[in-house]
Design an enzyme around this catalytic site. Sequence first.
Site, PDB file in Angstrom:
ATOM      1  CE  LYS A  13       1.885  30.230 -11.505  1.00 17.67           C
ATOM      2  NZ  LYS A  13       2.318  30.261 -10.069  1.00 17.67           N
ATOM      3  NE  ARG A  88      -3.447  34.738 -10.695  1.00 20.49           N
ATOM      4  CZ  ARG A  88      -1.927  34.923 -11.149  1.00 20.49           C
ATOM      5  NH1 ARG A  88      -1.866  34.700 -12.199  1.00 20.49           N
ATOM      6  NH2 ARG A  88      -1.218  34.506 -10.179  1.00 20.49           N
ATOM      7  NE  ARG A 127       8.405  34.529  -7.960  1.00 17.90           N
ATOM      8  CZ  ARG A 127       7.775  34.502  -7.546  1.00 17.90           C
ATOM      9  NH1 ARG A 127       7.318  33.126  -8.579  1.00 17.90           N
ATOM     10  NH2 ARG A 127       6.153  35.215  -7.280  1.00 17.90           N
ATOM     11  NE  ARG A 172       1.350  37.061  -4.980  1.00 20.38           N
ATOM     12  CZ  ARG A 172       2.842  36.760  -5.270  1.00 20.38           C
ATOM     13  NH1 ARG A 172       3.261  36.516  -3.790  1.00 20.38           N
ATOM     14  NH2 ARG A 172       3.130  35.762  -6.146  1.00 20.38           N
TER      15      ARG A 172
HETATM   16  P1  ADP Z   1       2.649  34.069  -9.131  1.00 20.36           P
HETATM   17  O1  ADP Z   1       1.877  33.486 -10.571  1.00 20.36           O
HETATM   18  O2  ADP Z   1       3.463  34.346  -8.047  1.00 20.36           O
HETATM   19  O3  ADP Z   1       1.317  34.464  -8.360  1.00 20.36           O
HETATM   20  P2  ADP Z   1       2.268  36.183 -10.684  1.00 20.36           P
HETATM   21  O4  ADP Z   1       3.020  37.201 -11.645  1.00 20.36           O
HETATM   22  O5  ADP Z   1       1.087  35.171 -12.182  1.00 20.36           O
HETATM   23  O6  ADP Z   1       1.973  35.370  -9.788  1.00 20.36           O
HETATM   24  O7  ADP Z   1       0.317  37.415 -10.732  1.00 20.36           O
HETATM   25  C1  ADP Z   1       1.283  38.592  -9.814  1.00 20.36           C
HETATM   26  C2  ADP Z   1      -0.184  39.493  -9.354  1.00 20.36           C
HETATM   27  O8  ADP Z   1      -0.718  40.048 -10.949  1.00 20.36           O
HETATM   28  C3  ADP Z   1      -1.695  38.529  -9.222  1.00 20.36           C
HETATM   29  O9  ADP Z   1      -1.588  38.391  -7.930  1.00 20.36           O
HETATM   30  C4  ADP Z   1      -2.536  38.910  -9.176  1.00 20.36           C
HETATM   31  O10 ADP Z   1      -2.661  40.060  -8.572  1.00 20.36           O
HETATM   32  C5  ADP Z   1      -1.679  39.367 -11.034  1.00 20.36           C
HETATM   33  N1  ADP Z   1      -2.920  38.894 -11.763  1.00 20.36           N
HETATM   34  C6  ADP Z   1      -1.191  38.150 -12.262  1.00 20.36           C
HETATM   35  N2  ADP Z   1      -1.989  36.910 -13.546  1.00 20.36           N
HETATM   36  C7  ADP Z   1      -3.244  37.593 -13.534  1.00 20.36           C
HETATM   37  C8  ADP Z   1      -4.683  36.580 -13.514  1.00 20.36           C
HETATM   38  N3  ADP Z   1      -4.475  35.835 -14.595  1.00 20.36           N
HETATM   39  N4  ADP Z   1      -6.182  37.452 -13.457  1.00 20.36           N
HETATM   40  C9  ADP Z   1      -5.883  38.632 -12.488  1.00 20.36           C
HETATM   41  N5  ADP Z   1      -5.152  39.082 -11.973  1.00 20.36           N
HETATM   42  C10 ADP Z   1      -3.428  38.301 -12.355  1.00 20.36           C
HETATM   43  P1  ADP Z   2       5.290  30.625  -9.574  1.00 21.39           P
HETATM   44  O1  ADP Z   2       5.558  31.207 -10.862  1.00 21.39           O
HETATM   45  O2  ADP Z   2       4.189  29.325 -10.572  1.00 21.39           O
HETATM   46  O3  ADP Z   2       4.958  32.248  -9.161  1.00 21.39           O
HETATM   47  P2  ADP Z   2       8.598  30.378  -9.276  1.00 21.39           P
HETATM   48  O4  ADP Z   2       8.502  29.280 -10.961  1.00 21.39           O
HETATM   49  O5  ADP Z   2       8.735  31.726  -9.354  1.00 21.39           O
HETATM   50  O6  ADP Z   2       7.281  30.399  -9.066  1.00 21.39           O
HETATM   51  O7  ADP Z   2       9.069  29.593  -8.465  1.00 21.39           O
HETATM   52  C1  ADP Z   2       9.023  30.616  -7.409  1.00 21.39           C
HETATM   53  C2  ADP Z   2      10.320  30.496  -6.826  1.00 21.39           C
HETATM   54  O8  ADP Z   2      10.180  28.597  -6.102  1.00 21.39           O
HETATM   55  C3  ADP Z   2      11.623  30.464  -7.439  1.00 21.39           C
HETATM   56  O9  ADP Z   2      12.327  31.555  -7.002  1.00 21.39           O
HETATM   57  C4  ADP Z   2      12.076  29.115  -8.237  1.00 21.39           C
HETATM   58  O10 ADP Z   2      13.767  29.355  -8.106  1.00 21.39           O
HETATM   59  C5  ADP Z   2      11.608  28.550  -6.758  1.00 21.39           C
HETATM   60  N1  ADP Z   2      11.220  27.102  -7.676  1.00 21.39           N
HETATM   61  C6  ADP Z   2      10.257  26.940  -8.584  1.00 21.39           C
HETATM   62  N2  ADP Z   2      10.628  25.178  -8.684  1.00 21.39           N
HETATM   63  C7  ADP Z   2      10.967  24.533  -7.211  1.00 21.39           C
HETATM   64  C8  ADP Z   2      11.443  23.794  -6.839  1.00 21.39           C
HETATM   65  N3  ADP Z   2      10.626  22.453  -7.388  1.00 21.39           N
HETATM   66  N4  ADP Z   2      12.261  23.404  -5.848  1.00 21.39           N
HETATM   67  C9  ADP Z   2      12.664  24.181  -5.062  1.00 21.39           C
HETATM   68  N5  ADP Z   2      12.498  25.701  -5.245  1.00 21.39           N
HETATM   69  C10 ADP Z   2      11.643  25.748  -6.523  1.00 21.39           C
END
Ligand code: ADP
Ligand code: ADP
Length: 215
Positions: A13, A88, A127, A172
Amino acid sequence: MNIILLGPPGAGKGTQAQRLVERHGMRQLSTGDMLRAAVKAGTPTGLEAKAVMERGELVSDAIVSALIGDELDAMGADTGAIFDGYPRTEAQARSLDEILAARGRKLDHVIELGVDEDALVERITGRYTCATCGKGYHDTFEQPKVPGTCDKCGGTEFKRRPDDNAETVRTRMAEYRAKTAPILPFYEAQGIVSKVDGMAEMDAVTDALESILAN
Ligand code: ADP
Ligand code: ADP
Ligand code: ZN
């Protein structure tokens, strides 16, 4: 244009949102980034969220919806929004509808990035981001062109998130399955959901998103 990128942790994302920001001048609204900034600044929201985030559980709906409303108010009315990591829960999805309607906005697309759970742990544990500009990288899948130097800003400091460890990722993912995946039917009923293969190469995922936005 207002879009939601939906998918489990590590689905891509943030990576795709950063690309759409660069190409279309849209704005990325990541509640995770907002919460991490609040934790760093030591605000009351940050103090409340810190331990919850470290456990990989969800922060309260009221907190994140307030952050989103404030961020939208600080944006130009014509700037498109990419919601990354929000909503979420179904309660957040309903709040978002109200938040958008109150500002004369509406959702155009909800895009689900589908990924194999087995791949997510490797994505998350590899990451890291540029400490200066926030550009995302991965130990294996997206390394800087010059080792140790950010492609985008030339920065040389990088950071990893405390919750990006194999153990917390499991919590998560469970939160995603239990609370976030069930909001899809809410949007399917509105006819605005598209699905993209998040296991494809990053550029192919971007192409798929672009073709959805063009429609
Ligand atoms: P990722 O996309 O890698 O799961 P985020 O950076 O979006 O991680 O979120 C990290 C943490 O922040 C989540 O595990 C949660 O604890 C909190 N968080 C982020 N967005 C939300 C949301 N919309 N509602 C509740 N908790 C959130
Ligand atoms: P999210 O925001 O959904 O938690 P990220 O965009 O941070 O996820 O992606 C998680 C990790 O995977 C990052 O280190 C990113 O560079 C890698 N990544 C993202 N998209 C791809 C893909 N299509 N193939 C391989 N690695 C990816
Ligand atoms: Zn940088």
